[in-house]
Design an enzyme around this catalytic site. Sequence first.
Site, PDB file in Angstrom:
ATOM      1  N   ASN A 205       1.955 -13.465  10.255  1.00  0.00           N
ATOM      2  CA  ASN A 205       3.019 -13.327  10.045  1.00  0.00           C
ATOM      3  C   ASN A 205       3.733 -12.665  11.174  1.00  0.00           C
ATOM      4  O   ASN A 205       3.367 -11.408  11.461  1.00  0.00           O
ATOM      5  CB  ASN A 205       3.356 -12.507   8.706  1.00  0.00           C
ATOM      6  CG  ASN A 205       4.794 -11.903   8.700  1.00  0.00           C
ATOM      7  OD1 ASN A 205       5.711 -12.666   9.323  1.00  0.00           O
ATOM      8  ND2 ASN A 205       4.972 -11.183   7.575  1.00  0.00           N
TER       9      ASN A 205
ATOM     10  N   LYS B  13       6.432 -11.957  12.180  1.00  0.00           N
ATOM     11  CA  LYS B  13       7.900 -11.148  11.691  1.00  0.00           C
ATOM     12  C   LYS B  13       8.774 -11.485  12.706  1.00  0.00           C
ATOM     13  O   LYS B  13       8.848 -12.423  13.458  1.00  0.00           O
ATOM     14  CB  LYS B  13       7.437  -9.792  11.516  1.00  0.00           C
ATOM     15  CG  LYS B  13       6.384  -9.520  10.731  1.00  0.00           C
ATOM     16  CD  LYS B  13       6.176  -7.855  10.477  1.00  0.00           C
ATOM     17  CE  LYS B  13       5.090  -7.853   9.543  1.00  0.00           C
ATOM     18  NZ  LYS B  13       4.657  -6.387   9.038  1.00  0.00           N
TER      19      LYS B  13
ATOM     20  N   HIS C  46       8.357 -10.562   0.438  1.00  0.00           N
ATOM     21  CA  HIS C  46       7.754  -9.629   1.559  1.00  0.00           C
ATOM     22  C   HIS C  46       8.546  -8.348   1.141  1.00  0.00           C
ATOM     23  O   HIS C  46       9.726  -8.365   1.032  1.00  0.00           O
ATOM     24  CB  HIS C  46       7.777 -10.141   2.926  1.00  0.00           C
ATOM     25  CG  HIS C  46       6.795  -9.234   3.676  1.00  0.00           C
ATOM     26  ND1 HIS C  46       7.310  -7.918   4.218  1.00  0.00           N
ATOM     27  CD2 HIS C  46       5.889  -9.683   4.391  1.00  0.00           C
ATOM     28  CE1 HIS C  46       6.399  -7.733   5.080  1.00  0.00           C
ATOM     29  NE2 HIS C  46       5.500  -8.656   5.124  1.00  0.00           N
TER      30      HIS C  46
ATOM     31  N   GLU D 152       9.492  -6.253   3.178  1.00  0.00           N
ATOM     32  CA  GLU D 152      10.526  -5.955   4.454  1.00  0.00           C
ATOM     33  C   GLU D 152      11.611  -6.567   3.668  1.00  0.00           C
ATOM     34  O   GLU D 152      12.934  -6.281   4.302  1.00  0.00           O
ATOM     35  CB  GLU D 152       9.729  -6.252   5.581  1.00  0.00           C
ATOM     36  CG  GLU D 152       8.863  -5.314   6.324  1.00  0.00           C
ATOM     37  CD  GLU D 152       7.978  -5.927   7.281  1.00  0.00           C
ATOM     38  OE1 GLU D 152       8.217  -7.009   7.644  1.00  0.00           O
ATOM     39  OE2 GLU D 152       7.088  -5.337   7.514  1.00  0.00           O
TER      40      GLU D 152
ATOM     41  N   GLU E 142       0.075  -7.161  -0.967  1.00  0.00           N
ATOM     42  CA  GLU E 142       0.445  -6.231   0.292  1.00  0.00           C
ATOM     43  C   GLU E 142       1.003  -4.925  -0.038  1.00  0.00           C
ATOM     44  O   GLU E 142       2.029  -4.710  -0.458  1.00  0.00           O
ATOM     45  CB  GLU E 142       1.376  -6.798   1.037  1.00  0.00           C
ATOM     46  CG  GLU E 142       0.803  -8.065   1.571  1.00  0.00           C
ATOM     47  CD  GLU E 142       1.782  -8.606   3.112  1.00  0.00           C
ATOM     48  OE1 GLU E 142       1.109  -8.596   4.141  1.00  0.00           O
ATOM     49  OE2 GLU E 142       2.892  -8.402   3.171  1.00  0.00           O
TER      50      GLU E 142
ATOM     51  N   GLY F 228       1.748  -1.948   8.481  1.00  0.00           N
ATOM     52  CA  GLY F 228       2.120  -1.348   9.858  1.00  0.00           C
ATOM     53  C   GLY F 228       1.563   0.268   9.892  1.00  0.00           C
ATOM     54  O   GLY F 228       2.118   0.518  10.798  1.00  0.00           O
TER      55      GLY F 228
ATOM     56  N   SER G   7      -2.023  -4.165   7.457  1.00  0.00           N
ATOM     57  CA  SER G   7      -3.205  -3.196   8.715  1.00  0.00           C
ATOM     58  C   SER G   7      -4.350  -4.019   8.758  1.00  0.00           C
ATOM     59  O   SER G   7      -5.257  -3.439   9.164  1.00  0.00           O
ATOM     60  CB  SER G   7      -3.183  -1.838   8.343  1.00  0.00           C
ATOM     61  OG  SER G   7      -1.833  -1.290   8.405  1.00  0.00           O
TER      62      SER G   7
HETATM   63  P1  13P Z   1       0.499  -5.538   9.264  1.00  0.00           P
HETATM   64  O1  13P Z   1      -0.685  -6.379   9.625  1.00  0.00           O
HETATM   65  O2  13P Z   1       1.415  -5.336  10.883  1.00  0.00           O
HETATM   66  O3  13P Z   1       0.421  -4.333   8.765  1.00  0.00           O
HETATM   67  O4  13P Z   1       1.700  -6.342   8.350  1.00  0.00           O
HETATM   68  C1  13P Z   1       1.192  -6.872   7.470  1.00  0.00           C
HETATM   69  C2  13P Z   1       2.292  -7.805   6.902  1.00  0.00           C
HETATM   70  O5  13P Z   1       3.516  -7.084   6.376  1.00  0.00           O
HETATM   71  C3  13P Z   1       1.947  -9.201   6.905  1.00  0.00           C
HETATM   72  O6  13P Z   1       2.909  -9.732   5.992  1.00  0.00           O
END
Ligand code: 13P
Length: 249
Positions: free
Chosen positions: A10, A12, A98, A100, A167, A173, A210
């Site tokens: 991902n 992002k 997600h 976010e 997740e 993150g 992470s």
């Molecule tokens: P990180 O691996 O940067 O923590 O992000 C995880 C994530 O949100 C994948 O969708």
Amino acid sequence: MTNNMFFIANWKMFGDFKSVNSVKKVIKLSKIKKYKKAQIIYCPPFTLIDRFLNLVKNSKITVGAQNCHYSEKPGPFTGSINSDLIKSSGAKYVIIGHSENRVTGDTNQIINLKIKSALKKKLKVIYCIGETLNEKKKNKTNLILRSQIIHGLKNIKKNNSIIFAYEPVWSIGTGIIPKINNLEKQIYDIKNMIFKFWKLKNPKIIYGGSVNSKNISELNKISSINGFLVGGASQNSKNFIDIIKKTIN
Ligand code: 13P
């Protein structure tokens, strides 16, 4: 390790035309016999989907989008892209739910519409579920996950086109991953929830939050995990390759 492992990148809101080239190293890896059971899926920003599709066309790597609008039909939704447009772009997967996007307004009801529209278009769905730190502290993790499953999948028939991505929001993150025992138990609980809801015995469940080349060997001890959804570490091909190599050994 289960047979086929998903490695979903991902990206992002990162990446540019230049960074796409580094993916060539991952394509090379994917062609080595030993790594054929790695199902690698790149979910770049919408604007890079076409580039990615061109790049991976002679490999078994596939491409997905990171979100979609809930409306199946075209409409006056400035800046949005629905599952129909994603399908016609050539992408095969879409990430939905997600955290976010949950913080900016995606409720379980909206997510439900998104999943329905994606499945109608024959896209495969990577459905993200997970609790916040606050919810975890209040021991509400299973309550939240159950609700995300029940409401997010309301009126959707049992199917194999959904990959569940657990997740925990507090892990995304932050560099913090759950304790392995806890994560193993959590995956077990999620499988039970899905079984109760759908009578689906072996749902595909991947972990995200992470994941990196340092903690992957630890995470890989959990045999019930079907793969990983990788954010930050997937943007660097060397790190992503390390993750794949350490998982399939
Ligand atoms: P990180 O691996 O940067 O923590 O992000 C995880 C994530 O949100 C994948 O969708």
